[in-house]
Design a protein around this motif. Structure first.
Motif, mmCIF file in Angstrom:
data_model
loop_
_atom_site.group_PDB
_atom_site.id
_atom_site.type_symbol
_atom_site.label_atom_id
_atom_site.label_comp_id
_atom_site.label_asym_id
_atom_site.label_seq_id
_atom_site.Cartn_x
_atom_site.Cartn_y
_atom_site.Cartn_z
ATOM 1 N N VAL A 55 0.859 -1.198 0.000
ATOM 2 C CA VAL A 55 0.000 0.000 0.000
ATOM 3 C C VAL A 55 0.888 1.238 0.000
ATOM 4 C CG1 VAL A 55 -1.811 1.269 1.217
ATOM 5 C CG2 VAL A 55 -1.806 -1.244 1.236
ATOM 6 N N MET A 56 0.496 2.239 -0.789
ATOM 7 C CA MET A 56 1.239 3.496 -0.883
ATOM 8 C C MET A 56 0.328 4.672 -0.566
ATOM 9 S SD MET A 56 2.790 5.393 -4.268
ATOM 10 C CE MET A 56 4.258 4.392 -4.469
ATOM 11 N N PHE A 57 0.855 5.606 0.243
ATOM 12 C CA PHE A 57 0.236 6.916 0.437
ATOM 13 C C PHE A 57 1.204 7.953 -0.122
ATOM 14 C CE2 PHE A 57 -2.407 4.521 3.163
ATOM 15 C CZ PHE A 57 -3.534 5.265 3.462
ATOM 16 N N CYS A 58 0.688 8.847 -0.984
ATOM 17 C CA CYS A 58 1.518 9.881 -1.597
ATOM 18 C C CYS A 58 0.841 11.229 -1.382
ATOM 19 C CB CYS A 58 1.712 9.600 -3.086
ATOM 20 S SG CYS A 58 2.715 10.837 -3.935
ATOM 21 N N ASP A 59 1.553 12.155 -0.738
ATOM 22 C CA ASP A 59 0.987 13.436 -0.331
ATOM 23 C C ASP A 59 1.773 14.592 -0.953
ATOM 24 O OD1 ASP A 59 -0.736 14.992 1.731
ATOM 25 O OD2 ASP A 59 1.308 15.711 2.090
ATOM 26 N N VAL A 60 1.072 15.626 -1.403
ATOM 27 C CA VAL A 60 1.729 16.811 -1.956
ATOM 28 C C VAL A 60 2.152 17.718 -0.800
ATOM 29 C CG1 VAL A 60 1.455 18.848 -3.411
ATOM 30 C CG2 VAL A 60 0.376 16.685 -4.078
ATOM 31 N N ARG A 61 3.429 18.073 -0.760
ATOM 32 C CA ARG A 61 3.959 18.900 0.313
ATOM 33 C C ARG A 61 3.555 20.379 0.129
ATOM 34 N NH1 ARG A 61 4.067 15.073 2.745
ATOM 35 N NH2 ARG A 61 5.836 13.761 3.321
ATOM 36 N N LYS A 62 3.342 21.059 1.257
ATOM 37 C CA LYS A 62 3.022 22.494 1.300
ATOM 38 C C LYS A 62 1.852 22.838 0.384
ATOM 39 C CE LYS A 62 7.623 23.998 2.708
ATOM 40 N NZ LYS A 62 8.752 24.940 2.499
ATOM 41 N N PHE A 63 0.848 21.965 0.424
ATOM 42 C CA PHE A 63 -0.315 22.158 -0.447
ATOM 43 C C PHE A 63 -1.054 23.459 -0.113
ATOM 44 C CE2 PHE A 63 -4.911 21.468 -1.170
ATOM 45 C CZ PHE A 63 -4.888 21.405 -2.557
ATOM 46 N N SER A 64 -1.131 23.788 1.174
ATOM 47 C CA SER A 64 -1.864 25.002 1.565
ATOM 48 C C SER A 64 -1.232 26.247 0.955
ATOM 49 C CB SER A 64 -1.893 25.121 3.094
ATOM 50 O OG SER A 64 -2.592 24.042 3.671
ATOM 51 N N SER A 65 0.097 26.306 0.998
ATOM 52 C CA SER A 65 0.779 27.472 0.424
ATOM 53 C C SER A 65 0.588 27.527 -1.082
ATOM 54 C CB SER A 65 2.270 27.423 0.764
ATOM 55 O OG SER A 65 2.461 27.474 2.168
ATOM 56 N N ILE A 66 0.688 26.373 -1.723
ATOM 57 C CA ILE A 66 0.523 26.326 -3.182
ATOM 58 C C ILE A 66 -0.887 26.745 -3.580
ATOM 59 C CG2 ILE A 66 0.446 24.778 -5.185
ATOM 60 C CD1 ILE A 66 2.692 23.156 -3.859
ATOM 61 N N SER A 67 -1.897 26.215 -2.900
ATOM 62 C CA SER A 67 -3.285 26.541 -3.255
ATOM 63 C C SER A 67 -3.589 28.014 -3.003
ATOM 64 C CB SER A 67 -4.253 25.655 -2.464
ATOM 65 O OG SER A 67 -4.101 25.869 -1.072
ATOM 66 N N LYS A 68 -2.952 28.578 -1.985
ATOM 67 C CA LYS A 68 -3.174 29.999 -1.702
ATOM 68 C C LYS A 68 -2.635 30.867 -2.831
ATOM 69 C CE LYS A 68 -2.497 33.463 1.913
ATOM 70 N NZ LYS A 68 -1.906 33.751 3.245
ATOM 71 N N SER A 69 -1.473 30.493 -3.363
ATOM 72 C CA SER A 69 -0.876 31.289 -4.440
ATOM 73 C C SER A 69 -1.590 31.092 -5.774
ATOM 74 C CB SER A 69 0.603 30.934 -4.587
ATOM 75 O OG SER A 69 0.760 29.581 -5.002
ATOM 76 N N LEU A 70 -2.169 29.911 -6.003
ATOM 77 C CA LEU A 70 -2.817 29.620 -7.293
ATOM 78 C C LEU A 70 -4.280 30.029 -7.330
ATOM 79 C CD1 LEU A 70 -1.391 26.055 -8.123
ATOM 80 C CD2 LEU A 70 -0.803 28.229 -9.226
ATOM 81 N N GLY A 71 -4.948 30.105 -6.176
ATOM 82 C CA GLY A 71 -6.381 30.366 -6.164
ATOM 83 C C GLY A 71 -7.162 29.091 -6.449
ATOM 84 N N PRO A 72 -8.488 29.085 -6.255
ATOM 85 C CA PRO A 72 -9.286 27.854 -6.395
ATOM 86 C C PRO A 72 -9.179 27.207 -7.779
ATOM 87 C CG PRO A 72 -10.546 29.552 -5.284
ATOM 88 C CD PRO A 72 -9.299 30.217 -5.769
#
Length: 622
Positions: A371-388
Motif C-alpha cells: 500500500v502506498m500513500f503519496c501526499d503533496v507537500r506544502k499544499f496550503s501554500s501552493i493553493s493559496k498562491s494559485l487560487g481555487p
C-alpha cells in the motif's frame, strides 16, 4: 433391456434422455413404467432401468443428489397402440412438455406417438412408440452438441468447426464458410450491428430464405434483426416476406427448454410418408446464451420456397449455432461494457474490468498487498498562491502524472483524498512481486514530479515535492464502502502503517519512507538506507524504516554507509562514536536532515542519559 408389466405385453416404448451438456441416453421398455429420481433405499442405480422396486418397473433419470427431480415423478402407460398416457404423480410439481400444455399435479394427459417432457432445467425426456404418427414430431432432430461458451467463442470457433467437418474433401468449403462467420464475431458491439450481421451471414452460409434474431424478456420477445434472401438491404422490398410462413413456436420452445440447436426438416431421410407438406418448411433454431449459459434468445432461420431441396446438413446447422454464439458473445461484450462504464463511477478501470468478470471480488478477502500513500507537500501554500481554479488545474496535473505511474505497474488507484493519493498492488489479481512494483512506482513518481516542476515553474513559487510512504503485508481487500456507494479498497494495519510512514517523511525530512516488510520482499536493485526504528501513534509494533532515493552516487553510498554505522552505535548506546561519525556525514552533507535528527538524539543522551534507554524513535504525530 425390456421390462414387462403384469398382464398382456404392450408395445415397447423408446425413452431418450437429452442433457444440457449435449450427452444423451436411450432405453427401451414396456409400459407401464414409473419415472423419477433414484431411490437408494430400494437399491436402485443412479441412472437407467430397474425392475425390483416394490412400486413397479422404474426408469431412473436423475441421481439421488439431484433433488430438483421428484423421486416418483410420473408414470407412463399405453392408452392404445398409438397413444402414450402420462400421469403426473407429484402433488406439487407440474409436468411440462416442450410443446403444449402442462400435465397438472396428480393429472393425466394422452399424447400421440411421441412426447418430450422437461425433467429438469435443459434436460428433457422424449418418449415415443416408434411408429409413424400423423403429427410432425419425427421431422425434428437435435444437434446434440453443447453450444459454444459466449465468453470464449472467438478462441473455440476454429477447433469446434474442425470437429464437425466431414472427412470428405469439404475442408475448403468449410474454411470458406468460416471466413463468413468470423467477421460477425469481430463485429463492433458499440451498436447493434452484429445482430443484423449474424442474420445476414446465416442467410448466406445456410442458404436460408429468412433469418431472425429473437431475444426474450420473460414471456415477451423482440426481433432485433430480420433478413430475407431476396432483399438483404431493405426488408420492405422483399417478395419472400409476403409468402413467409409463421415462425415455429414449437421449435423455439424446444430450444428454450433444451438449450440445444433444433432442426425441422421435411427433406430429411425418414420424413413421414403421406404427410401434408403444404404448410411445412425447413428450419433451424440455435440458442443465444448469456454468461450463465441461460437461453436468452434464438437465431432462427427457415426455407420454404423449395421443399424438395437437400436436407439441412449438420455442418450448416453448426455454423448457424456458431453465429448464434457470435451474437451471444456480442451481447456479453455489450453487457460488460455497460457494467464497466457504470462501475467506473466507483472503481478504477482496472478494478472495474476484474469485477465485471468476477463480482465476488467485492467480498472482503485477506490478501498480501503493498500500500502506498503519496501526499503533496506544502499544499496550503501552493493553493493559496494559485487560487481555487488554478489549484484544481494543478492537482489534476499532479494526480494524472502520479496515477499514470501507478497504472504502468498495474497498481490499483484506491482513492484521492484532498492532496493525497492512495494506491495498492497485489489485488484484485495476485502479484507476487507487488512490493517491487510499489517501489518502482515511487521512483517513477519522483521523475514525474520533475516534469510538473518544469510545467508550473512560473506559477508556483514553492518547491513542488511529494512525500511517499509504502508498507506491505496481509490486509482485507474488497468493498470498503457501503452497499449504497462502493469503494474498492483495503483495510488493516498495513494501511495504517503506510499512512504513518507518509506522515513521518516530514519529520525525517525525506521524500520516501519504506518499511522493512516491503524492502524484504524486493531485490537489491533499489537505493535505500536504514533510517530508524520508530513507533507511531496507533500502531502497536515498532517499525524499521528505510529511506528510498532515486539514484545512487559515490557520495550517497558514503553518506548511507556512515549513517548506518552511526545508527548502529546509537542502538548500542555508543553515543560518542555516533556523534563523531555523524559529524563526518554533516561536513560533507550539511543538509541531511536524518543525520541532524540522529545527532540531536545522540547529544541528548550524552547530556541527559535515560535510565531506560530505547533506540526506538517515538513519533508523536499521525
Amino acid at each position: 433391456m425390456g421390462i414387462e408389466a403384469a398382464g398382456s405385453p404392450m408395445m415397447p416404448l423408446k425413452f431418450e434422455l437429452f442433457r444440457a451438456d449435449g450427452t444423451s441416453d436411450v432405453w427401451t421398455a414396456e409400459p407401464p413404467i414409473n419415472v423419477g429420481r433414484q431411490d437408494p433405499s430400494c437399491g436402485e442405480p443412479a441412472m437407467g432401468l430397474f425392475d425390483r422396486n416394490p412400486c413397479g418397473p422404474r426408469l431412473i433419470v436423475a441421481a439421488a443428489i439431484n433433488r430438483d427431480v421428484p423421486r416418483y415423478f410420473f408414470s407412463v402407460s399405453a392408452a392404445d397402440d398409438s397413444q402414450i398416457r402420462i400421469h403426473n404423480l407429484h402433488p406439487q410439481c407440474e409436468l411440462v412438455p416442450t410443446a403444449g400444455d402442462a400435465v397438472p399435479c396428480k393429472g393425466s394427459r394422452s399424447f400421440g406417438g411421441a412426447v418430450e417432457l422437461m425433467i429438469r432445467e435443459r434436460t428433457t425426456l422424449r418418449i415415443s412408440t416408434g411408429r409413424p404418427t400423423s403429427d410432425s414430431s419425427n421431422l425434428y432432430r437435435t444437434l446434440n452438441s453443447q453450444p459454444l461458451d459466449p465468453m470464449t467463442i472467438s478462441m473455440q470457433v476454429g477447433d469446434d468447426l474442425a470437429t464437425h467437418a466431414p472427412d470428405t474433401g469439404q475442408g475448403q468449403e468449410i474454411v470458406h464458410l468460416l471466413q463468413q462467420v468470423l467477421p460477425v464475431i469481430r463485429e463492433s458491439v458499440t451498436t447493434d450491428s452484429f445482430f443484423r450481421a449474424a442474420a445476414f451471414a446465416a442467410v448466406r452460409i445456410a442458404k436460408l430464405n429468412r433469418c431472425i434474431v429473437r431475444l426474450f424478456e420473460g414471456d415477451q420477445f423482440e426481433d432485433r434483426a430480420e433478413v430475407f434472401e431476396d432483399s438483404t438491404a431493405d426488408e420492405s422490398t422483399s417478395r419472400l416476406r409476403r409468402s413467409a410462413p409463421d415462425v415455429s413456436d414449437t421449435m423455439i420452445d424446444r430450444v428454450r427448454k433444451r438449450g440445444l440447436t433444433q432442426i425441422f426438416d421435411t427433406a430429411s431421410p425418414g420424413a413421414l410418408e403421406g404427410a401434408s407438406l403444404a404448410n411445412l418448411s425447413q428450419a433451424v433454431a440455435a440458442p443465444i446464451l448469456d454468461k450463465e449459459r441461460r437461453v436468452v434468445g434464438v437465431l432462427y432461420g427457415d426455407r420454404w420456397t423449395d421443399l424438395s431441396m437437400r436436407p439441412f446438413s449438420d455442418i450448416e446447422a453448426k455454423l448457424v449455432e456458431i453465429l448464434a454464439g457470435a451474437v451471444s458473445a456480442g451481447m456479453a461484450r455489450q453487457s460488460e461494457e455497460r457494467q464497466r462504464t457504470s462501475m467506473q463511477v466507483y472503481f478504477s478501470d482496472r478494478v472495474a474490468k476484474h469485477i465485471v468478470v468476477d463480482e465476488s471480488l467485492l467480498d472482503a478477502k485477506e490478501t498480501d498487498v503493498s500500500v502506498m500513500f503519496c501526499d503533496v507537500r506544502k499544499f496550503s501554500s501552493i493553493s493559496k498562491s494559485l487560487g481555487p481554479k488554478g489549484t484544481v488545474s494543478f492537482m489534476q496535473d499532479v494526480f494524472t502524472v502520479l496515477s499514470e505511474c501507478v497504472e504502468r505497474t498495474d497498481g490499483v488507484l484506491i482513492n484521492y483524498i484532498g492532496d493525497e493519493l492512495i494506491a495498492m498492488w497485489g489485488a484484485p489479481d495476485s502479484q507476487p512481486d507487488h512490493a517491487y512494483r510499489s517501489l518502482t512506482t515511487a521512483v517513477s513518481m519522483f521523475a514525474g514530479i520533475e516534469e510538473i516542476r518544469t510545467r508550473w515553474a512560473d506559477k508556483v513559487c514553492e518547491p513542488i515535492r511529494v512525500g511517499i510512504g509504502v508498507n506491505s503485508g496481509t490486509a482485507a481487500v474488497g468493498n470498503t464502502g457501503s452497499r449504497i456507494k462502493f469503494q474498492y479498497g483495503v483495510f488493516g494495519n498495513v494501511v495504517n502503517v503506510a499512512s504513518r510512514l507518509q506522515s513521518a517523511t516530514k519529520q525525517f525530512g525525506v521524500d520516501c519512507l519504506v518499511s522493512s516488510n516491503t524492502l524484504a520482499k524486493t531485490d537489491n536493485s533499489f537505493h535505500t538506507r536504514n533510517l530508524a526504528t520508530i513507533s507511531v501513534v496507533g500502531i502497536p509494533e515498532d517499525i524499521v524504516v528505510h529511506q528510498l532515493v532515486t539514484e545512487s552516487s559515490e557520495r550517497w553510498q558514503r553518506l548511507s554507509s556512515l549513517y548506518e554505522a552511526a545508527l548502529e552505535d546509537y542502538h548500542a548506546m555508543r553515543f560518542a562514536d555516533a556523534i563523531q561519525t555523524l559529524g563526518q556525514v554533516l561536513r560533507d552533507n550539511p543538509g541531511d536532515e536524518p543525520s541532524m535528527r540522529l545527532l540531536g538524539l545522540s547529544v541528548e543522551q550524552m547530556r541527559h542519559p535515560s535510565e531506560n534507554f530505547s533506540p526506538v524513535d517515538s513519533l508523536t504525530q499521525k
